[in-house]
Each structure stands twice: as structure tokens, then as C-alpha cells.
Design an enzyme around this catalytic site. Structure first.
Site, short mmCIF file in Angstrom:
data_model
loop_
_atom_site.label_atom_id
_atom_site.label_comp_id
_atom_site.label_asym_id
_atom_site.label_seq_id
_atom_site.Cartn_x
_atom_site.Cartn_y
_atom_site.Cartn_z
N TYR A 141 35.09 43.02 24.06
CA TYR A 141 33.63 42.94 24.25
C TYR A 141 32.88 43.53 23.05
O TYR A 141 31.75 43.14 22.77
CB TYR A 141 33.21 43.71 25.51
CG TYR A 141 33.26 42.89 26.77
CD1 TYR A 141 34.45 42.34 27.21
CD2 TYR A 141 32.12 42.67 27.53
CE1 TYR A 141 34.50 41.59 28.38
CE2 TYR A 141 32.16 41.94 28.70
CZ TYR A 141 33.36 41.40 29.11
OH TYR A 141 33.40 40.67 30.27
N LYS A 157 48.56 42.96 28.52
CA LYS A 157 49.39 41.85 28.04
C LYS A 157 50.25 42.40 26.89
O LYS A 157 50.18 41.92 25.76
CB LYS A 157 48.51 40.67 27.58
CG LYS A 157 48.00 39.82 28.73
CD LYS A 157 49.09 38.98 29.41
CE LYS A 157 49.50 37.79 28.54
NZ LYS A 157 50.62 37.04 29.18
N ASP A 187 48.48 38.47 33.74
CA ASP A 187 48.60 37.17 34.43
C ASP A 187 49.35 37.33 35.75
O ASP A 187 48.97 36.79 36.79
CB ASP A 187 49.26 36.12 33.52
CG ASP A 187 50.58 36.58 32.91
OD1 ASP A 187 50.90 37.78 32.97
OD2 ASP A 187 51.31 35.72 32.35
N ASP A 197 37.30 42.44 33.89
CA ASP A 197 36.24 41.50 34.26
C ASP A 197 36.82 40.38 35.13
O ASP A 197 36.31 40.06 36.20
CB ASP A 197 35.61 40.93 32.98
CG ASP A 197 34.45 39.99 33.28
OD1 ASP A 197 33.65 40.30 34.17
OD2 ASP A 197 34.35 38.95 32.59
N ASP A 205 36.83 40.04 39.59
CA ASP A 205 36.24 38.89 40.28
C ASP A 205 37.23 38.28 41.27
O ASP A 205 36.85 37.89 42.38
CB ASP A 205 35.80 37.80 39.28
CG ASP A 205 34.32 37.88 38.94
OD1 ASP A 205 33.76 39.00 39.03
OD2 ASP A 205 33.72 36.85 38.58
#
Ligand code: IPM
Ligand code: MG
Length: 366
Positions: free
Chosen positions: A143, A194, A226, A250, A254
Site C-alpha cells: 500500500y 507468501k 492462498d 484486506d 473480506d
């Protein structure tokens, strides 16, 4: 004991003003019925600020945000501002607040209210009793990483660049938040990265592991992001605290939010260094498609206020009261459109607000 607090309210765009109006009524209720003395400031953020001042957050609003005990924000963004330059977009207002107030720890609880078990897109038995705490790093990573930008190459093609960057202090401080929270919960932290493809992820994993040594009572496991997404929809109740970086946080929050029935239910807290400011906001966005219709769900914003009471104002009793009021209104069968189910009563934003106030009255006197 007088309990005096200052609060900056930033309703923002889309449904922001509608849902914030309901939260304000709860604030007034707390003043009248629980003796909490709030000094309230209000300003614009996001597209609303851009339209008025040409920037997504004015200097005045930022200065005020730094001075108050907490900020309560509605939502920012909308198609109207899609063409605006990046640094003036509605989202830039939010990112500036996070960065300038150094709100590095984003707490996003994903709790499934029993009355909404059927509203989840997953089978009831998978989500009944769900209670996950996301700890999302909020001021670093891709970000904010440099270099970033879009450049034109000599052959005329273009190249977009963002950088995923984390330093050890950034990883350490967010890891501490996660381990501390887990100590007050079920003692289990899952760190998601990751590390299989990203050096920054490998560093994340190594450094979180080092911090874990200071918390012998907490179990730490690592999960690739993932795989974590997959496990969240396969068996979400295996998680207690999930700590992860800004971007994965983020996305994964969700996913987790939707497990609980609706994004319209979930609050969040953005916390900084001790003694610094804090910001509370619903996890959902500005929902421009339903803005102005009076049908948005105000619960996530009202629960964000409850988080402010818990984490910034040290008013756990009042936070419990608000959460209980929400629970009882849902148990009574009232639903906004986003959580509507067969046989329930569909109500507007204000009627949901009214009902929460009535439940507060009832709980406060019984
Ligand atoms: C969130 C939002 C923001 C983010 C946007 C609005 C900039 O999606 O708070 O999750 O990406 O962090
Ligand atoms: Mg998001």
C-alpha cells in the site's frame, strides 16, 4: 468519575452519512443515559472532501484527527471520483489518516451472530459460533512501498510498479499486537504470508517466529495466504487470531466478513502506538449503489463505536451494552436488506437505529 472524550466524526461518502447518523444517536444516548461526555467534531473525508476542498482530507481535518481521542469514519469512495488523480482520490483520505496517525494495527473481528447463522453463504454448522480476530498490518507493505507508479517505456508500452516492503520493526510491532490479543482469547495465532514466493514474506515468517518465543503460552502456526483463503471458507472455526500484512489482510478479512452473513455487520479498529490516536470504521465500503435510499445497515458503524468504547475509552460496560443491544434486535427478527432472510422483518436504516436505541433503553434499565 467524569468520563470525557473527544471524537472526530467523518461520515464520508455514499451510505456513510446515513449510517453515521444512527451511530450519532447512539453517542447521544450514551451521553444522556451513561454520563459519557463527548466533545464531537465533524468534518469531510473522501469524495465529499474532494468536492468541497479539492483534497480527500483537509489539513484541518487531519490536525483534528491527531488531536482527538478517536476518529469514527463511515466510508469513502464512489464511481463519481473514479477519474480523480490517485493522491486526491477518496481512498487517499483514508490512507493518509492511517499513515499520518501511524495506525499500524487493524483489528477486524469476524463474529457470527447466532441470529444470522442462516444468512451466511456457508453451512450453518461451519459458521455457528465463529469468532476470528484479524490483525492486519495497516501502514506498510504494498500500500505504501516505494518505488511505485506507472511509467512509459522506450517502446511506448507502459509499466505499473508497486513494492511490497516490510522492515523488522514493522513486523515485530504487529506480531506483538497479535500475540497479546491471542493471550486474551484462545491462545492461537495463525500468521499468513507468501513466504514461498516473496522475500518480504519470508522475512515476515522468520520475524513473527522470533517474537513468538516471548509468548510461550501462545501457539503459532504459519499458513500461506492462498491456503488461508481456502481454509477460511472450508473450516473457518479452526482460527483464533490471524495476523497478516496489509494486502492479504484486506483480502482475507473480506472473505471472513462474508462468512458472518454480511459485510454490513463488521466493525474495525485501527490502533497506533500507545497514547496515540485511533480510528474506528465499518469494514464495508460506501455502497454507492444503495446510497440515499435509507436501506443501508448501520450495525457495523454502531459496532465500530462499541470498539472505540472498548479500546480507546476504557468503557467496556458500554461496549458490551451496545453489542448486546444489536444481538437482541437481531434475535427479535429485524433485518436490513443486506441480511434479510425469509420470515424476518425488513427495516430501514433509521428503524434499525430506533430499535437498537430501544434495546439499549431496555438493557440499561433491566
Ligand atoms: C479496507 C478498504 C480500503 C483498503 C480501501 C477503501 C482503500 O478496502 O479498509 O479494507 O484497501 O484498505
Ligand atoms: Mg478492504
Amino acid at each position: 468519575m467524569t468520563r470525557k472524550f473527544s471524537l472526530l466524526i467523518l461520515p464520508g461518502d455514499g451510505i456513510g452519512p446515513e449510517i453515521m447518523a444512527e451511530a450519532r444517536r447512539v453517542i447521544d444516548w450514551l451521553g444522556t443515559n451513561r454520563g459519557l461526555d463527548f466533545t464531537i467534531y465533524e468534518d469531510l473525508v473522501g469524495g465529499a472532501a474532494y468536492d468541497a476542498y479539492g483534497v480527500a482530507l483537509s489539513d484541518d481535518a487531519l490536525a483534528r484527527a491527531k488531536q482527538v481521542d478517536a476518529v469514527l469514519l463511515g466510508a469513502v469512495g464512489g464511481p463519481k471520483w473514479a477519474g480523480v488523480e490517485y493522491d486526491k482520490r477518496p481512498e487517499a483520505g483514508l490512507l493518509t489518516l492511517r499513515k499520518e496517525l501511524e495506525l499500524f494495527a487493524n483489528l477486524r473481528p469476524a463474529i457470527c451472530f447466532e441470529a444470522l447463522v442462516e444468512a451466511s453463504s456457508l453451512k450453518p454448522e461451519l459458521v455457528s459460533g465463529l469468532d476470528i480476530m484479524f490483525v492486519r498490518e495497516l501502514t506498510g507493505g504494498v500500500y505504501f512501498g516505494e518505488p511505485r507508479g506507472i511509467e512509459t517505456l522506450p517502446d511506448g508500452s507502459r509499466r505499473g510498479v508497486n513494492s511490497q516492503v516490510y522492515t523488522t520493526p514493522e513486523i515485530h510491532r504487529i506480531a506483538h499486537v497479535a500475540f497479546d490479543l491471542a493471550g486474551k482469547r484462545n491462545g492461537q495465532v495463525t500468521s499468513s504470508d507468501k513466504a514461498n514466493v516473496m522475500e518480504s514474506g519470508l522475512l515476515w515468517r522468520e520475524e513473527v517466529t522470533k517474537i513468538a518465543e516471548q509468548y510461550p503460552d501462545i501457539t503459532l502456526d504459519h499458513m500461506l495466504a492462498d491456503s488461508c483463503a481456502m481454509q477460511l471458507v472450508r473450516a473457518p472455526k479452526q482460527f483464533d487470531v490471524i495476523v497478516t500484512d496489509n494486502l492479504f489482510g484486506d483480502l482475507l478479512s473480506d472473505v471472513a466478513a462474508m462468512l458472518t452473513g454480511s459485510l454490513g455487520m463488521l466493525p474495525s479498529a485501527a490502533l497506533g502506538v500507545r497514547g496515540g490516536g485511533a480510528m474506528y470504521e465499518p469494514v464495508h465500503g460506501s455502497a454507492p449503489d444503495i446510497a440515499g435510499q435509507g436501506i443501508a445497515n448501520p450495525i457495523a458503524t454502531i459496532l465500530s463505536l462499541a470498539m472505540a468504547l472498548r479500546y480507546s475509552f476504557d468503557c467496556a460496560d458500554e461496549a458490551d451494552l451496545i453489542e448486546d443491544a444489536v444481538r437482541s434486535v437481531l434475535a427479535g427478527g429485524l433485518r436490513t436488506a443486506d441480511i434479510m432472510q425469509p420470515g424476518k422483518a425488513r427495516v430501514s436504516t433509521t428503524v434499525m437505529g430506533d430499535s437498537i436505541l430501544r434495546a439499549l433503553d431496555h438493557l440499561n434499565t433491566h
